[in-house]
Design an enzyme around this catalytic site. Structure first.
Site, PDB file in Angstrom:
ATOM      1  N   SER A   5      47.399  48.212  -1.778  1.00 10.02           N
ATOM      2  CA  SER A   5      46.029  47.351  -1.074  1.00 10.02           C
ATOM      3  C   SER A   5      44.831  48.662  -1.676  1.00 10.02           C
ATOM      4  O   SER A   5      45.353  49.759  -1.459  1.00 10.02           O
ATOM      5  CB  SER A   5      46.249  48.691   0.484  1.00 10.02           C
ATOM      6  OG  SER A   5      44.788  48.330   1.269  1.00 10.02           O
ATOM      7  N   HIS A  11      45.936  43.425  -3.021  1.00  8.05           N
ATOM      8  CA  HIS A  11      46.080  43.385  -0.934  1.00  8.05           C
ATOM      9  C   HIS A  11      44.221  43.868  -0.452  1.00  8.05           C
ATOM     10  O   HIS A  11      44.322  44.712  -1.416  1.00  8.05           O
ATOM     11  CB  HIS A  11      47.032  44.287  -0.528  1.00  8.05           C
ATOM     12  CG  HIS A  11      47.051  43.799   1.172  1.00  8.05           C
ATOM     13  ND1 HIS A  11      48.053  42.858   1.756  1.00  8.05           N
ATOM     14  CD2 HIS A  11      46.457  44.850   2.054  1.00  8.05           C
ATOM     15  CE1 HIS A  11      47.633  42.901   3.376  1.00  8.05           C
ATOM     16  NE2 HIS A  11      46.746  44.414   2.974  1.00  8.05           N
ATOM     17  N   MET A  28      41.252  41.184   8.689  1.00  7.00           N
ATOM     18  CA  MET A  28      40.778  42.235  10.143  1.00  7.00           C
ATOM     19  C   MET A  28      39.268  41.678  11.372  1.00  7.00           C
ATOM     20  O   MET A  28      38.984  42.934  11.262  1.00  7.00           O
ATOM     21  CB  MET A  28      41.717  43.598  10.050  1.00  7.00           C
ATOM     22  CG  MET A  28      43.130  43.147   9.528  1.00  7.00           C
ATOM     23  SD  MET A  28      43.328  45.394   9.007  1.00  7.00           S
ATOM     24  CE  MET A  28      42.969  44.948   7.125  1.00  7.00           C
ATOM     25  N   MET A  46      51.990  44.625  11.777  1.00  9.57           N
ATOM     26  CA  MET A  46      51.118  45.979  10.989  1.00  9.57           C
ATOM     27  C   MET A  46      52.397  46.871  11.515  1.00  9.57           C
ATOM     28  O   MET A  46      52.844  46.541  12.802  1.00  9.57           O
ATOM     29  CB  MET A  46      50.170  45.888  11.468  1.00  9.57           C
ATOM     30  CG  MET A  46      49.181  44.796  11.450  1.00  9.57           C
ATOM     31  SD  MET A  46      48.379  44.690   9.437  1.00  9.57           S
ATOM     32  CE  MET A  46      48.182  46.397   9.709  1.00  9.57           C
ATOM     33  N   ASP A 104      52.842  46.171   6.963  1.00 12.71           N
ATOM     34  CA  ASP A 104      52.466  46.614   6.065  1.00 12.71           C
ATOM     35  C   ASP A 104      51.452  47.564   6.547  1.00 12.71           C
ATOM     36  O   ASP A 104      51.492  48.183   8.096  1.00 12.71           O
ATOM     37  CB  ASP A 104      50.167  45.693   5.786  1.00 12.71           C
ATOM     38  CG  ASP A 104      49.101  46.475   6.082  1.00 12.71           C
ATOM     39  OD1 ASP A 104      49.559  47.660   5.537  1.00 12.71           O
ATOM     40  OD2 ASP A 104      48.258  45.620   6.037  1.00 12.71           O
TER      41      ASP A 104
END
Length: 220
Positions: free
Chosen positions: A7, A32, A67, A136, A174
């Protein structure tokens, strides 16, 4: 095939292209891209211009995680020739099936994310339509958080559902993924592993990628 998706939330944005190229060379598989709006989650990160700046700087596909509130307004802006997945949160979509179909119509694989406290039952009528489910394992908004242990049970159940219904969506996890737990998460059925600080937070990013890739494949 198991894949590692570092990420860029934890990367140094002053040399983002170089750091992404470094982790690709070390064996990472996806980029990511965490997009936060300060409304759905308590943080603001990046927009489509940062994603597009990486086009051609790496050959890795983009794994875009929205998000954000009302993601339908912005989905089209995150479509590039390297975008493999666009992930929306079930909690943020008023008409989830419509959003999934819109993503697919753009030539991108649709994925749905669930926050830690969201039940898998919200996916009951869309699992046939998605290419990936993102679980998540922290409450979204910030990098560097600790893995929530209850995610393991959720992961096992989702993998059982996939097997029982003979579906082929991938499972991504994640949050809080690192060398200490990635093998266990892999064994539980995860296919794609998002690692932020466990990669970009390390002084030797290449060594971190190699270690994580070896550990995530150790159960195969």
């Amino acid at each position: 095939m198991k894949r590692l998706a570092p990420s860029i939330l934890s990367a140094d944005f002053s040399k983002l292209g170089e750091e992404v190229a470094e982790v690709e060379k070390a064996g990472a598989h996806l980029v990511h891209i965490d997009v936060m709006d300060g409304a759905f989650v308590p943080n603001i990160t990046i927009g489509p211009l940062v994603e597009k700046s990486l086009v051609g700087r790496t050959s890795m596909p983009f794994d875009v995680h929205l998000m954000i509130e009302d993601p339908d307004r912005y989905i089209d802006e995150f479509v590039t020739e390297q975008t493999e997945y666009i992930t929306v949160h079930a909690e943020a979509c008023r008409h989830l099936n419509r959003t999934i179909q819109h993503i697919r119509s753009l030539g991108v694989k649709p994925a749905v994310a669930l926050n830690p406290a969201t039940s898998l039952t919200v996916l009951d009528y869309v699992l046939d339509d998605v290419d990936m489910v993102l679980l998540m394992s922290v409450n979204p908004g910030f990098g560097g958080q600790k893995f929530i242990p209850q995610t393991m049970e959720k992961l096992y159940v989702l993998d059982d559902i996939r097997r029982a219904e003979e579906l082929d969506f991938e499972i991504e996890v994640d949050g809080g993924i690192g060398a200490g737990n990635i093998a266990e998460v892999s064994k539980a059925g995860c296919d794609i592993f998002v690692a932020g600080s466990a990669v970009f937070g390390k002084e030797d990013r290449a060594a971190a990628v190699l270690e994580l890739v070896n550990l995530m494949n150790s159960e195969e």
